[in-house]
Write a protein that holds these residues in place. Structure first.
Motif, PDB file in Angstrom:
ATOM      1  N   MET A 171      80.665 -77.783 -34.494  1.00  9.74           N
ATOM      2  CA  MET A 171      81.809 -78.659 -34.746  1.00  9.74           C
ATOM      3  C   MET A 171      82.242 -78.670 -36.205  1.00  9.74           C
ATOM      4  N   ARG A 172      81.486 -78.006 -37.074  1.00 11.78           N
ATOM      5  CA  ARG A 172      81.723 -78.125 -38.511  1.00 11.78           C
ATOM      6  C   ARG A 172      83.123 -77.649 -38.909  1.00 11.78           C
ATOM      7  N   LEU A 173      83.510 -76.452 -38.475  1.00 11.09           N
ATOM      8  CA  LEU A 173      84.813 -75.906 -38.864  1.00 11.09           C
ATOM      9  C   LEU A 173      85.959 -76.730 -38.283  1.00 11.09           C
ATOM     10  N   LEU A 174      85.805 -77.167 -37.031  1.00 13.69           N
ATOM     11  CA  LEU A 174      86.843 -77.981 -36.409  1.00 13.69           C
ATOM     12  C   LEU A 174      86.976 -79.327 -37.127  1.00 13.69           C
ATOM     13  N   ALA A 175      85.841 -79.926 -37.502  1.00 16.91           N
ATOM     14  CA  ALA A 175      85.859 -81.206 -38.209  1.00 16.91           C
ATOM     15  C   ALA A 175      86.527 -81.061 -39.573  1.00 16.91           C
ATOM     16  N   ARG A 176      86.216 -79.985 -40.284  1.00 14.95           N
ATOM     17  CA  ARG A 176      86.853 -79.752 -41.594  1.00 14.95           C
ATOM     18  C   ARG A 176      88.361 -79.651 -41.451  1.00 14.95           C
ATOM     19  N   ALA A 177      88.808 -78.914 -40.453  1.00 15.83           N
ATOM     20  CA  ALA A 177      90.244 -78.749 -40.247  1.00 15.83           C
ATOM     21  C   ALA A 177      90.899 -80.075 -39.885  1.00 15.83           C
ATOM     22  N   TYR A 178      90.219 -80.870 -39.065  1.00 16.22           N
ATOM     23  CA  TYR A 178      90.780 -82.157 -38.659  1.00 16.22           C
ATOM     24  C   TYR A 178      90.886 -83.110 -39.846  1.00 16.22           C
ATOM     25  N   VAL A 179      89.839 -83.186 -40.649  1.00 17.41           N
ATOM     26  CA  VAL A 179      89.845 -84.076 -41.816  1.00 17.41           C
ATOM     27  C   VAL A 179      90.918 -83.638 -42.806  1.00 17.41           C
ATOM     28  N   ARG A 180      91.053 -82.338 -43.022  1.00 15.28           N
ATOM     29  CA  ARG A 180      92.116 -81.844 -43.910  1.00 15.28           C
ATOM     30  C   ARG A 180      93.497 -82.245 -43.396  1.00 15.28           C
ATOM     31  N   SER A 181      93.686 -82.179 -42.086  1.00 14.30           N
ATOM     32  CA  SER A 181      94.980 -82.563 -41.515  1.00 14.30           C
ATOM     33  C   SER A 181      95.243 -84.052 -41.697  1.00 14.30           C
ATOM     34  N   LEU A 182      94.201 -84.870 -41.609  1.00 14.16           N
ATOM     35  CA  LEU A 182      94.367 -86.308 -41.837  1.00 14.16           C
ATOM     36  C   LEU A 182      94.781 -86.586 -43.280  1.00 14.16           C
ATOM     37  N   TYR A 183      94.113 -85.944 -44.219  1.00 13.07           N
ATOM     38  CA  TYR A 183      94.471 -86.145 -45.621  1.00 13.07           C
ATOM     39  C   TYR A 183      95.906 -85.699 -45.889  1.00 13.07           C
ATOM     40  N   PHE A 184      96.303 -84.594 -45.283  1.00  9.81           N
ATOM     41  CA  PHE A 184      97.670 -84.115 -45.467  1.00  9.81           C
ATOM     42  C   PHE A 184      98.667 -85.130 -44.913  1.00  9.81           C
ATOM     43  N   ALA A 185      98.381 -85.673 -43.716  1.00  4.60           N
ATOM     44  CA  ALA A 185      99.278 -86.650 -43.103  1.00  4.60           C
ATOM     45  C   ALA A 185      99.388 -87.909 -43.956  1.00  4.60           C
ATOM     46  N   PHE A 186      98.264 -88.399 -44.468  1.00  5.65           N
ATOM     47  CA  PHE A 186      98.297 -89.615 -45.283  1.00  5.65           C
ATOM     48  C   PHE A 186      98.977 -89.360 -46.627  1.00  5.65           C
ATOM     49  N   ARG A 187      98.847 -88.161 -47.146  1.00  4.30           N
ATOM     50  CA  ARG A 187      99.558 -87.835 -48.385  1.00  4.30           C
ATOM     51  C   ARG A 187     101.067 -87.885 -48.156  1.00  4.30           C
ATOM     52  N   MET A 188     101.516 -87.324 -47.028  1.00  2.00           N
ATOM     53  CA  MET A 188     102.942 -87.297 -46.723  1.00  2.00           C
ATOM     54  C   MET A 188     103.481 -88.706 -46.440  1.00  2.00           C
ATOM     55  N   LEU A 189     102.688 -89.520 -45.727  1.00  2.00           N
ATOM     56  CA  LEU A 189     103.166 -90.832 -45.297  1.00  2.00           C
ATOM     57  C   LEU A 189     103.011 -91.915 -46.363  1.00  2.00           C
ATOM     58  N   THR A 190     101.921 -91.867 -47.116  1.00  3.10           N
ATOM     59  CA  THR A 190     101.595 -92.979 -48.019  1.00  3.10           C
ATOM     60  C   THR A 190     101.508 -92.590 -49.486  1.00  3.10           C
ATOM     61  N   GLY A 191     101.432 -91.301 -49.785  1.00  2.26           N
ATOM     62  CA  GLY A 191     101.245 -90.878 -51.164  1.00  2.26           C
ATOM     63  C   GLY A 191      99.793 -90.860 -51.601  1.00  2.26           C
TER      64      GLY A 191
END
Length: 226
Positions: free
Chosen positions: A154-174
């Motif tokens: 699950m390591r690679l999938l988890a890394r990709a998911y966490v990166r996507s969350l950070y990207f989404a929060f950067r776009m939405l909240t700064g």
């Protein structure tokens, strides 16, 4: 120090959670709630829309809570959820990174950071723990829920998911933070030991109970949290 704007997602925060991981984050927050019955003064940082704090106040009629959040809208939602316990809830619209901990002379026996520490950089996290530690009772508990990068398939999938969350929060909240910080090292250095933990979604989500060690006292025996 740039402040992210969580007001823009406050009212949809719950449904965004449900769309991404269903009830998993909510179950993670509530997992150790029954074991906080002995606590009397809680410091809650960045609880989002206040679901955990409202349940904490309802489950423990003897507890008082100081809730700190950078979002006015999140705090408003918390107050609405906790209306029946408003006399035991004290909200602070402030940046937890610069809040003057200890200015009111309080000593907390519970700290709660559910999915909050991952919003901090490593230096910010270390500074925060250093500021909070002096205002805690000798055997205080610290509840932490957060994302983790598990070992195994699950390591690679988890890394990709966490990166996507950070990207989404950067776009939405700064939000500028881009990776999970290490809280294990600084919280241990400030005298805490992990006494209980629970992980879900193959290790992607984790909730833990840490307790401040007292001289000649085992953290596992001082209170019945497990």
């Amino acid at each position: 120090m740039k402040q992210p704007n969580f007001d823009v997602i406050a009212r949809s925060y719950r449904w965004l959670e449900y769309l991404s991981l269903g009830m998993s984050l909510e179950r993670c927050r509530f997992h150790f709630l029954p074991q906080t019955h002995s606590c009397r003064y809680a410091l809650v940082l960045g609880d989002g829309d206040g679901r955990f704090t409202a349940k904490l106040l309802a489950a423990n009629p003897g507890i008082e809570v100081d809730a700190i959040d950078i979002s006015q809208t999140m705090l408003a939602l918390l107050r609405q959820r906790s209306e029946q316990a408003s006399d035991r809830l004290h909200t602070h619209h402030a940046d937890a990174r610069t809040f003057p901990y200890g200015s009111e002379g309080k000593s907390y026996d519970l700290v709660v950071t559910h999915f909050f520490l991952d919003c901090l950089t490593q230096p910010e996290l270390e500074q925060l723990i250093g500021c909070i530690a002096p205002v805690l009772a000798p055997e205080a508990f610290w509840l932490i829920s957060d994302f983790h990068i598990p070992r195994g398939p699950m390591r690679l999938l988890a890394r990709a998911y966490v990166r996507s969350l950070y990207f989404a929060f950067r776009m939405l909240t700064g939000l500028e933070t881009a990776q999970l910080p290490d809280y294990f090292t600084p919280i241990t250095e400030h005298g805490f030991a992990r006494i209980a933990s629970h992980y879900s979604l193959a290790g992607l989500l984790g909730t833990e109970v840490w307790q401040r060690r007292a001289d000649n006292l085992s953290p596992r025996r001082s209170h019945q949290i497990s």
